[in-house]
Write an enzyme that holds these catalytic residues in place. Structure first.
Site: not given
Length: 308
Positions: A140-141, A219, A221, A245, A250, A269, A271-272
């Site tokens: 999708g991305i 973008v 993991r 991102d 992390e 993190h 991006a969303n």
């Protein structure tokens, strides 16, 4: 035509009003858990019910990545489970595009400059026009990124699990042929799911195959990239740079080299962005409720054998 019966949906705690409104707009009826045939969960796995009623046939999770849910053993085979994969694709694609442009155009170093430094020819500043960008994990991305990239004059090389042609890409390569792309593309966007097969997909060997002007955007993991190998490659300019991102570890610790390397960009993190989370999830949930009511296949069904 006989109208579809309104699905009985239990909405988990601490949800936003917009999500409840989206469920009702799609034809769902909000009910207690004991009366539900479907559950929409807006929080993490830590507060998820230990046992679901037998009446629950479908569970909608709030995130695209489902590793914590699988690790907790919550996803069973007694009902259908769906993730939010694809729901946030537009937001993440926009962020990935920003990171790639910033890297290719030299913003990583220029944004840190404290004096005017300009040379007639700087190989660290390039363009996407005429470049080939490989999207590794073109779901999708990746599909949302393709029109953005082509608008800038770039060609897209898509890598997918099956190799089924992706509209807008000049070529689609199956995951089994991933090793051949590292020396072919000018830049890479990593958007694959985190599985045992994709761990350290980008490593010392693959970095050595890349062009010295290559930028890598992640973008997906953090574990898809071997961080130590990446830092070493950035230090000796084996590649042009990395825009991340997501990182491994992390959160990225204070003092980590990626914070200060001139050819690295790190965003935490985001991006969303939270400003668009609920709306995007509500649209995704609404589409699935309509499919559930009509007896149609649901979007983003989780495959426990694949881990996503």
């Amino acid at each position: 035509m006989v109208p579809h019966r309104a699905p009985r949906i239990h909405l988990g705690p601490d949800h936003e009003v917009a999500l409840a409104a989206g469920i009702e707009r799609a034809g769902g009826v909000l009910v207690p858990l004991a009366d539900a045939e479907a559950v929409v969960w807006a929080q993490g796995p830590g507060t998820f019910p230990g046992r679901l009623p037998d009446s629950v046939r479908w569970v909608q999770l709030p995130s695209a990545g489902v590793e914590p849910w699988l690790a907790a053993g919550l996803v069973d085979d007694r009902r259908t489970w769906t993730s939010a994969a694809g729901a946030y694709a537009g937001n993440v694609a926009e962020h990935a595009m920003m990171l790639l442009l910033a890297g290719v155009r030299g913003l990583a170093e220029q944004s840190r400059a404290v004096s005017w430094r300009k040379t007639e020819f700087d190989p660290r500043v390039g363009t996407l026009r005429g470049a080939t960008v490989a999207i590794v994990g073109c779901g999708g991305i990746g599909r949302a990124m393709i029109p953005l990239l082509t608008a800038f004059g770039a060609d897209v090389l898509a890598v997918t699990r099956s190799g089924t042609p992706v509209p807008g890409a000049i070529e689609t390569v199956p995951a089994s042929r991933t090793p051949e792309i590292w020396s072919r593309a000018d830049h890479f966007v990593i958007a694959a799911p985190a599985t045992a097969e994709t761990a350290h997909l980008v490593n010392a060997d693959t970095l050595a195959l890349m062009k010295p002007t290559t930028w890598i955007v992640n973008v997906a993991r953090g574990a898809l990239i071997d961080t130590e190998a990446l830092v070493n490659a950035l230090r000796v300019n084996t590649v042009g740079g990395a825009a991340l991102d997501v990182t491994d570890p992390e959160p990225l610790p204070d003092g980590h080299p990626l914070w200060t390397l001139p050819n690295a960009i790190v965003t935490p993190h985001l991006a969303n962005p939270a400003t668009g989370l609920t709306r995007a999830l509500a649209d995704h949930v609404g589409a699935n409720i309509e499919r559930f009511a009509a007896g149609q296949p649901l979007l983003a069904v989780i495959d426990t054998t694949r881990g996503y």
